[in-house]
Design an enzyme around this catalytic site. Structure first.
Site, PDB file in Angstrom:
ATOM      1  CE  LYS A  73      -4.305  -1.621   2.067  1.00 37.44           C
ATOM      2  NZ  LYS A  73      -5.331  -1.355   3.093  1.00 37.44           N
ATOM      3  N   GLY A 253     -17.515  -4.673  11.323  1.00 38.61           N
ATOM      4  CA  GLY A 253     -16.500  -4.319  10.333  1.00 38.61           C
ATOM      5  C   GLY A 253     -16.823  -4.661   8.877  1.00 38.61           C
TER       6      GLY A 253
END
Ligand code: ATR
Length: 285
Positions: A73, A253
């Protein structure tokens, strides 16, 4: 699967390593199918030493873009042409769009949380006070996005306190001065939580197979608090169960997972996916 795979099929990749636990392909392919789009989402395991070459190759193929996950990332930012402002302050990219030969990076993780909060609990971020547990990559994406979206206050509490200080300082200098550190001590946390409105667990504490753990003591929770957990396996964590017992509103979540994906889908296709289909796909996995 998409309806037909042919020369017009647009590909979307997922670059990361390893990818065994990813839900993304099932979620995106279900959403492409629902809209009848000739797109195909493909997991592509890439190690760090091959990332540059794979990113360059993909940019010259029939890809609309790709997702980026652990461990790339941050490093992907060196290999793309532009990085959007929010992704730049977060310092990580999880979505890349390829348009007219240019690769642009975005970060939709925090936006996924914000949209999940709006859709799942009817909460808008502006003017709200948040208490974030954790200071890793997920905490950073969420906290920076909340600051961007005009949260009133962001309290950060982390096992390693120095990391909480680093994150709070990053928020205060890069976005706006709204963040403070709360030491991870029960009485101090309890008092701070009385003044916060939304608690967000961004740590992996409580994730399967450690289902019996929770990131803070149950007696820190009080009735008016909204309690959100970014852990989605199990769907209802020990923290969320304890919060429900205390009368708190809760948010699991899965919403963040689905809405960060929905944001990517919109960036690649210009269309809104069916989030219901995406929820169904991840729940059936
Ligand atoms: P991610 O990118 O998923 O956020 P990460 O960057 O490894 O993952 O961050 C994990 C976070 O969970 C950190 O805030 C970590 O605390 P430390 O900074 O002290 O390591 C927190 N965390 C993980 N396991 C924990 C545990 N058992 N108790 C408390 N915090 C924990």
């Amino acid at each position: 699967m998409c309806l037909t795979i042919d020369v017009n099929t647009k590909l979307v990749g997922l670059l990361g390593y390893p990818l065994g636990h990813s839900f993304s392909s099932i979620m995106h392919n279900a959403a492409f199918k629902k809209l009848g789009l000739n797109y195909l989402y493909l997991p592509i395991e890439v190690t760090a030493e091959n990332l540059r070459e794979v990113a360059a190759g993909i940019a010259r193929m029939n890809f609309a873009g790709y997702n980026v996950t652990i461990p790339h990332k941050m490093s992907i930012m060196k290999y793309i042409d532009r990085v959007d402002e929010l992704a730049r302050v977060i310092g990580a990219v999880n979505v890349v769009s390829l348009k007219s030969g240019a690769a642009t990076g975005y970060n939709t993780d925090g936006e996924g949380f914000v949209r999940s909060l709006q859709a799942g609990a009817g909460i808008r971020v502006e003017g709200r006070s948040f208490f974030i547990v954790g200071s890793g990559g997920a905490a950073k994406s969420i906290a920076m996005t909340l600051a961007f979206r005009e949260a009133r206050e962001i309290l950060i509490c982390n096992r390693t306190e120095q990391k909480a200080h680093d994150l709070a300082e990053d928020i205060n200098t890069k976005v706006k001065s709204c963040s403070k550190v709360v030491p991870m001590q029960r009485e101090i946390m309890k008092t701070a939580l009385r003044h916060a409105e939304i608690l967000v667990n961004t740590t992996s504490v409580g994730m399967h197979p450690n289902d019996d753990q929770m990131p803070i003591d149950a007696d820190c929770l009080y009735e008016d608090l909204i309690v959100a957990d970014i852990v989605y396996n199990p769907v209802k964590t020990k923290l969320l169960k304890a919060a429900e017992e205390r009368g708190c509103r809760t948010l699991g979540g899965l919403g963040m997972l689905v809405y960060q994906g929905a944001e990517g889908f919109r960036i690649w296709t210009g269309l809104e996916p069916s989030v219901d289909i995406m929820f169904e796909a991840v729940l059936s996995r």
